[in-house]
Design an enzyme around this catalytic site. Structure first.
Site, PDB file in Angstrom:
ATOM      1  CD  GLU A 432      -9.150  22.392  57.457  1.00 14.05           C
ATOM      2  OE1 GLU A 432      -9.479  22.237  56.260  1.00 14.05           O
ATOM      3  OE2 GLU A 432      -9.772  21.868  58.402  1.00 14.05           O
ATOM      4  CD  GLU A 508     -13.171  24.090  60.494  1.00 12.42           C
ATOM      5  OE1 GLU A 508     -12.396  25.032  60.226  1.00 12.42           O
ATOM      6  OE2 GLU A 508     -13.613  23.310  59.635  1.00 12.42           O
TER       7      GLU A 508
END
Ligand code: GAL
Length: 816
Positions: A432, A508
């Site tokens: 991210e 994730e």
């Protein structure tokens, strides 16, 4: 006191010599530098040889200086809006980095006797040091490495004095706002001296690949880089291959050295392939000769397996498609903090394997060597990740400060250190990273993937993306070998349609939150739900605004071949990031774990197990059945099972049959639920049926009486004698009949005798400020775990646990 320390130091130094004499025939050795003097604080003159450190603490590493606390809400207190959590308004975040005192400078010093290493090549290898390590030898700075998670080394052959007077000093500095979780502090991983001849196989100098793998034959390619080949007369390399049972298969000799590297191609017939189900490990033992003289011997453990990813087959291991049943793990080991410990890591992996987990993502940084080795041995695939930040910050003092100068070096060390491990099936270039939506970031991602490919052309590279809409739009998501999507299920279909790869990975998933043994009413799905006690409900229906419950991920995985599996956030709870209680004190550790911080299974463990363990049955009832004062109230009962249907009985009265199905409520596809159960004390029993409707399995829980006694359940029958060997003992409170008391909160005391010591305790309560290393703690919902540590001697370790009003318990663990 001082005398005995000197004695110990002397013993340590002579041990180093001893091991050299012993191993000389092996031509190289790895000497652990375990004993150090330590002090927190700034000591600019600690680099000097004559600095007096006699008052410093003498300790063994791995060591985490911050785990001893105290928990303090003011440590690294941050007033901010967490952008990744889509917060718009700043608020005070207290336990974000664990509320443990990890900030500050500290020093480690040790004496090195190099008198036996005259004429040798000596390399100092750090498996990781948290953080900003500056290493000094005899007053000179020889090494700086800022990133706390990576391995790094320095050749100190020229700087070492050939006597006993060498002083090694390491300064470490952690600054606030440098992490989004508890990073730990200190020499928390091992430090080793590698001693070899000057002409020898280089550090991490072999690269073994298996370019062709069939049932009949595997092609093995071994590249071996030689340090200082020009100093030898006539080099040759002889490699012997051993099969998983240790039998020698053949020896192959190579005399052609090109640009400092030997390149050998070998064939293994009828290879035993490495997989999570059968983690077969081979060995390549290479002997380096100068003329007829053996000058180095180097062992590379490897596995024979093939990996590929494509639109047709998704992820394939040994030619077979499989979906990742993975979990993300942060690096801390709960009550041990960041200090690495092989026993604790092994326990963690075994607990995960027992659940059916077959993969780990080392989020969001480099794994430890021990974890990678254990994954090889136990059969767990590894996504080895590198960074949580590139050039754009998530936290002010994060990796963004080092990115420009260090990113390539950090990738190189990660790859070279772990490229021979069969468990590593994928690299991850980041998590991210906010750079995913900048012009520069789009170019950088491509550059980083190219560096990974240059260093290792055999493994795919992924990236965990959260800004999925933007990365589809701007091209960032299009070039990764494996597009990794963090959450964002509503964008899966669009990503699949618009991205060129033809498949995607849930890099994730879930971020479901729960506290072990806590159940809240009414039972319903929530996002970001908070309660007054700082706990989350274990009905497994609560997630964050950006995340979801496990069932939602499974719908995508089950209905679409192109979703190649998942890495659940997270396998175990970890220190720091107490979402949804980021601004609630004393929350100081996560609620995301499938297991709590002590490694005890939450209910969710059985939900995943019921899906992932296709070779075993799961039949688990929740909640507990101790609801005094709620007689006559509705207490929904859930059953997590692989069986298709089951009937529930409360005190013998049927509550009806439930069957998993695909219509209507999506939860009913994966869970059996009796939402209208009315509470009365007694027994809840479930009978499970197979596809033919035959009863095949049963399980029950009972209302417990008052806490009466303590039950000790050692997780191992015995442990080895060794200073890092741990025994984990589950401590449970039971009533007079032996029924587990699920709401007990008794305070317990621990006494340890014999060949070991009390190391730590942990109860899994994310709001507890009791310190792990003190021999007393309250049970949380009836349980906690005690960690006993061997002192290196064989015999027994005896643990006695007592608590007011409870019958004490005692047990002995054999140490051999
Ligand atoms: C993700 C992030 C993780 C963790 C998680 C919590 O977005 O990658 O590090 O913060 O959220 O849900």
């Amino acid at each position: 006191m001082k005398k005995s320390l000197f004695f110990l130091l002397g013993l340590f130094l002579s041990l180093q010599n001893y091991s050299f004499a012993q191993e000389q025939k092996d031509l190289r050795m790895s000497i652990p530098l375990s004993d150090w003097s330590f002090s927190k604080g700034d000591f600019p003159t600690a680099t000097e040889s004559n600095f007096d450190d006699s008052a410093w603490e003498k300790l063994r590493i791995p060591h985490d200086w911050a785990i001893y606390g105290p928990f303090d809400k003011n440590v690294d207190i941050q007033v901010l809006a967490i952008e990744q959590n889509q917060e718009k308004v700043a608020s005070e975040k207290t336990g974000r980095t664990g509320a443990l005192p990890y900030i500050g400078t500290a020093w480690y010093r040790c004496r090195l006797d190099a008198s036996a290493y005259r004429g040798k090549r000596v390399v100092l290898v750090f498996d990781g040091a948290m953080s900003n390590a500056r290493v000094y030898l005899n007053g000179q700075e020889i090494l700086y490495w800022p990133y706390g998670y990576n391995s790094f080394y320095a050749d100190i052959s020229d700087e070492l004095k050939p006597d006993a007077s060498n002083i090694l000093a390491v300064s470490l500095q952690n600054v606030g706002q440098s992490s989004r979780w508890y990073p730990g502090a200190g020499l928390y991983r091992h430090v080793n001296l590698l001693v070899s001849n000057p002409v020898s196989v280089d550090v991490w100098g072999t690269f073994i690949t298996t370019p062709l793998v069939t049932e009949q034959v595997a092609k093995i390619q071994l590249k071996t880089r030689i340090h200082k080949p020009e100093a030898a007369k006539e080099l040759s390399l002889s490699t012997e291959i051993f099969d998983p049972r240790g039998r020698s298969l053949f020896v192959q000799k190579e005399t052609l050295l090109i640009a400092g590297e030997f390149d050998q191609i070998m064939a293994v017939e009828h290879p035993q392939l490495w997989s999570p189900e059968s983690p077969a490990l081979y060995k390549a033992v290479s002997t380096l000769y100068d003329g007829n003289e053996a000058i180095d011997k180097y062992t590379t453990r490897f596995g024979i397996r093939s990996i590929s990813v494509d639109a047709q087959g998704g992820f394939q291991l040994n030619g077979k498609s499989r979906k990742f049943k993975g979990v993300c793990l942060h690096h801390d080991l709960g009550p041990l903090g960041a200090a690495i410990n092989r026993s604790a890591l092994k326990r963690q992996l075994l607990i995960l394997k027992e659940m059916g987990c077959d993969a780990i993502r080392s989020s969001h940084n480099m794994p430890s060597p021990e974890q990678v080795e254990l994954c090889d041995e136990l059969g767990i695939m590894l996504m080895a990740e590198s960074f949580d930040e590139w050039a754009r910050p998530k936290v002010r003092n994060g990796y963004n400060l080092y990115y420009k100068d260090w990113v390539e070096k950090d990738i190189i060390n990660l790859v070279r250190r772990y490229r021979n491990h069969p468990s590593v099936v994928m690299w991850s270039a980041g998590n991210e990273v906010p750079d995913q939506w900048t012009e520069l970031g789009i170019k950088e991602g491509k550059r980083l993937q190219d560096i990974f490919h240059r260093e290792d052309p055999t493994r795919p590279v992924t990236m965990g993306m959260d800004q999925v809409a933007r990365t589809i739009q701007n091209g960032f998501a299009a070039y990764w070998d494996v597009p990794g999507l963090n959450y964002r299920l509503p964008l899966y279909a669009e990503a699949q349609q618009r991205l060129p790869q033809g498949f995607l990975l849930g890099s994730e998933t879930a971020s479901t939150v729960s506290s072990r043994g806590v159940y809240k009413f009414p039972v319903q799905e929530y996002k970001n739900k908070k309660y007054e006690d700082g706990q989350c409900s274990s009905y497994d229906l609560e997630a964050c605004s950006w995340s979801n419950i496990p069932d939602d991920d499974w719908l995508w995985q089950d209905d679409h071949d192109w979703v190649i599996g998942e890495f659940v956030w997270t396998g175990f709870d970890y220190l720091g990031e107490p979402t949804p209680y980021d601004d609630f004190w004393p929350s100081r550790s996560s609620y995301f774990g499938i297991c709590d911080l002590a490694g005890l299974a939450k209910d969710r463990y059985y939900l995943y197990r019921s899906r992932w363990r296709t070779d075993d049955n799961t039949l688990h009832i929740l909640p507990h059945w101790n609801w005094k004062g709620k007689e006559g109230d509705t207490i929904p009962v859930f059953v997590y099972t692989n069986h298709p249907s089951a009937e529930l009985f409360v005190n013998g009265k049927s509550q009806g049959l439930r069957k998993k199905h695909n219509e209507g409520n999506r939860l009913e596809r994966y869970r059996l639920m009796w939402n209208d159960c009315v509470y009365e004390a007694g027994t809840v029993r479930v009978v499970a049926f197979n596809d033919q409707g035959e009863p095949v399995d049963t399980s029950e829980i009972k209302t417990a009486g008052k806490p009466n006694q303590i039950e000790l359940i050692p997780e191992q029958k015995s442990i080895k004698a060794g200073e890092d060997e741990l025994c984990f003992v589950q401590v449970r409170i039971v009533d007079a009949q032996g029924n587990f008391c699920p709401t007990a909160s008794n305070s317990l005391q621990f006494k340890v005798k014999g060949q070991g010591r009390f190391r730590a305790a942990c109860n899994g309560d994310a709001t507890s400020t009791e310190l792990f290393h003190l021999p007393q703690m309250k049970v949380f919902n009836g349980m906690l775990v005690v960690l006993l540590q061997s002192n290196g001697q064989a015999g027994h370790i005896e643990l006695t646990v007592s608590g007011e009003g409870l019958k004490r318990a005692r047990m002995k663990i054999p140490v051999y």
